[in-house]
Write a protein that holds these residues in place. Sequence first.
Motif, PDB file in Angstrom:
ATOM      1  N   ALA A  61      -3.098  54.710   3.578  1.00 54.04           N
ATOM      2  CA  ALA A  61      -3.231  53.733   2.399  1.00 54.04           C
ATOM      3  C   ALA A  61      -4.188  52.500   2.720  1.00 54.04           C
ATOM      4  CB  ALA A  61      -1.746  53.152   1.931  1.00 54.04           C
ATOM      5  N   HIS A  62      -4.842  52.521   3.825  1.00 48.05           N
ATOM      6  CA  HIS A  62      -5.850  51.374   3.903  1.00 48.05           C
ATOM      7  C   HIS A  62      -6.722  51.893   5.156  1.00 48.05           C
ATOM      8  CE1 HIS A  62      -6.810  47.107   3.445  1.00 48.05           C
ATOM      9  NE2 HIS A  62      -7.382  47.400   4.479  1.00 48.05           N
ATOM     10  N   ASP A  63      -7.913  52.000   4.649  1.00 47.34           N
ATOM     11  CA  ASP A  63      -8.855  52.102   5.740  1.00 47.34           C
ATOM     12  C   ASP A  63     -10.294  51.837   5.195  1.00 47.34           C
ATOM     13  OD1 ASP A  63     -10.415  54.402   4.813  1.00 47.34           O
ATOM     14  OD2 ASP A  63      -8.781  55.618   5.676  1.00 47.34           O
ATOM     15  N   HIS A  64     -11.397  51.811   6.211  1.00 47.94           N
ATOM     16  CA  HIS A  64     -12.696  51.205   5.894  1.00 47.94           C
ATOM     17  C   HIS A  64     -13.521  52.190   6.407  1.00 47.94           C
ATOM     18  CE1 HIS A  64     -11.210  47.285   4.694  1.00 47.94           C
ATOM     19  NE2 HIS A  64     -10.478  47.328   5.811  1.00 47.94           N
ATOM     20  N   LEU A  65     -13.600  53.495   5.712  1.00 48.56           N
ATOM     21  CA  LEU A  65     -14.462  54.629   6.289  1.00 48.56           C
ATOM     22  C   LEU A  65     -15.999  54.149   6.380  1.00 48.56           C
ATOM     23  CD1 LEU A  65     -13.549  57.390   6.832  1.00 48.56           C
ATOM     24  CD2 LEU A  65     -14.112  57.844   4.637  1.00 48.56           C
ATOM     25  N   GLY A  71      -9.815  46.019  -4.233  1.00 49.32           N
ATOM     26  CA  GLY A  71      -9.412  45.735  -3.037  1.00 49.32           C
ATOM     27  C   GLY A  71     -10.513  45.965  -2.013  1.00 49.32           C
ATOM     28  N   GLU A  72     -10.453  45.202  -0.895  1.00 44.17           N
ATOM     29  CA  GLU A  72      -9.544  44.609  -0.241  1.00 44.17           C
ATOM     30  C   GLU A  72      -9.903  43.148  -0.678  1.00 44.17           C
ATOM     31  OE1 GLU A  72      -9.182  45.184   3.879  1.00 44.17           O
ATOM     32  OE2 GLU A  72      -7.785  43.654   4.034  1.00 44.17           O
ATOM     33  N   ILE A  73      -8.657  42.410  -1.315  1.00 46.62           N
ATOM     34  CA  ILE A  73      -8.786  41.067  -1.888  1.00 46.62           C
ATOM     35  C   ILE A  73      -7.406  40.386  -1.075  1.00 46.62           C
ATOM     36  CG2 ILE A  73      -9.761  41.620  -3.934  1.00 46.62           C
ATOM     37  CD1 ILE A  73      -7.276  41.309  -5.514  1.00 46.62           C
ATOM     38  N   LEU A 110       0.678  45.321  -0.807  1.00 43.71           N
ATOM     39  CA  LEU A 110       0.578  44.385   0.389  1.00 43.71           C
ATOM     40  C   LEU A 110       0.368  45.266   1.555  1.00 43.71           C
ATOM     41  CD1 LEU A 110       3.631  42.186  -0.511  1.00 43.71           C
ATOM     42  CD2 LEU A 110       1.099  41.690  -1.114  1.00 43.71           C
ATOM     43  N   HIS A 111      -1.089  45.252   2.123  1.00 39.94           N
ATOM     44  CA  HIS A 111      -1.498  46.084   3.091  1.00 39.94           C
ATOM     45  C   HIS A 111      -1.132  45.246   4.649  1.00 39.94           C
ATOM     46  CE1 HIS A 111      -4.627  45.786   6.186  1.00 39.94           C
ATOM     47  NE2 HIS A 111      -5.173  44.888   5.408  1.00 39.94           N
ATOM     48  N   ALA A 112      -0.764  46.309   5.600  1.00 36.37           N
ATOM     49  CA  ALA A 112      -0.258  45.683   6.950  1.00 36.37           C
ATOM     50  C   ALA A 112       0.871  44.616   6.758  1.00 36.37           C
ATOM     51  CB  ALA A 112      -1.320  45.282   7.484  1.00 36.37           C
ATOM     52  N   THR A 131      -3.915  53.216   8.661  1.00 37.58           N
ATOM     53  CA  THR A 131      -4.463  52.963  10.077  1.00 37.58           C
ATOM     54  C   THR A 131      -5.464  51.980  10.152  1.00 37.58           C
ATOM     55  OG1 THR A 131      -6.559  54.328   9.461  1.00 37.58           O
ATOM     56  CG2 THR A 131      -4.448  55.603  10.264  1.00 37.58           C
ATOM     57  N   GLU A 132      -5.991  51.308   8.911  1.00 41.90           N
ATOM     58  CA  GLU A 132      -7.022  50.324   9.039  1.00 41.90           C
ATOM     59  C   GLU A 132      -8.341  50.763  10.090  1.00 41.90           C
ATOM     60  OE1 GLU A 132      -7.650  47.274   7.399  1.00 41.90           O
ATOM     61  OE2 GLU A 132      -6.997  45.863   8.646  1.00 41.90           O
ATOM     62  N   SER A 133      -8.545  52.156   9.952  1.00 38.93           N
ATOM     63  CA  SER A 133      -9.677  52.681  10.789  1.00 38.93           C
ATOM     64  C   SER A 133     -10.891  52.170  10.018  1.00 38.93           C
ATOM     65  CB  SER A 133      -9.613  54.330  10.609  1.00 38.93           C
ATOM     66  OG  SER A 133      -8.600  54.722  10.983  1.00 38.93           O
TER      67      SER A 133
HETATM   68 ZN   LIG Z   1      -8.783  46.124   5.771  1.00 39.62          ZN
END
Ligand SMILES: [Zn+2]
Length: 247
Positions: A6-10, A90-92, A146-148, A196-198
């Motif tokens: 649901a949230h990463d930065h490829l 996002g990400e905001i 709401l991430h993490a 994962t926030e990878s």
């Molecule tokens: Zn992030």
Amino acid sequence: MRLFDAHDHLQNYPSDAAEAAAMAAASAAGVSGMLCCGTGPDDWGRVLELSGRYPGVVPAFGLHPWFGAEEGWLGRLEEFLRRVPGACVGEIGLDGVKGVAGQEADFCAQLELARQFARPAAIHCVKSWGRMLELLNAAELPCFMLHAYGGSPELVKAFAELGGYFSFGGELKDPKREKLRAALAAVPPERLLFETESPEGDEPGWRSGPAGVAEVVEIAAAALGRGAEDLAELSAGNAERFLSGKR
Ligand SMILES: [Zn+2]
């Protein structure tokens, strides 16, 4: 097992080869999709390109509270949202530790775009939970993530009533994070997501790119006393609903 990160930065992998290896591992682990979050005008083009390169990569465009941007960025964000109908905002967010001056005004302007375009928003929040609740209450979004999630278990209900989804990552593994696991247990099952926030925090054998969401789901499943397959399927379905802008 069907999994969604649901949230990463490829876009932040250091090379095409590192990114391709992470994506191959993710695919082998059963990760069928992910939300790839931009952080500012400089990476939105790259995020869009990656969403075209890999099926299942959903782009999000936004200005992260850690960063400022040159004048005109809000207009550019609007262009990206117009051009990519399936994109999230996002990400905001708000960051009470590392946020830049003007972060709240930037956040509010982006919430307004999310509302106008009826797009789901991927939100970062650190030590600003009371203000976050006030702003989201006023924003009237179709839904947001709401991430993490790091807020209290007690706040879960209020955010859920406003259309909140809650995403959890590898921090669940930390033996000291009892309150985090209590928050996880407080989330309505239909609002649970995992991430994962990878590549931030990727480590060999653990949080190894988007594939690492499999282990996050296993840890959450053990904490919740339910099967990992079942939780993976539930959260993948939640991700589909979130991405379609529904609560
Ligand atoms: Zn992030």
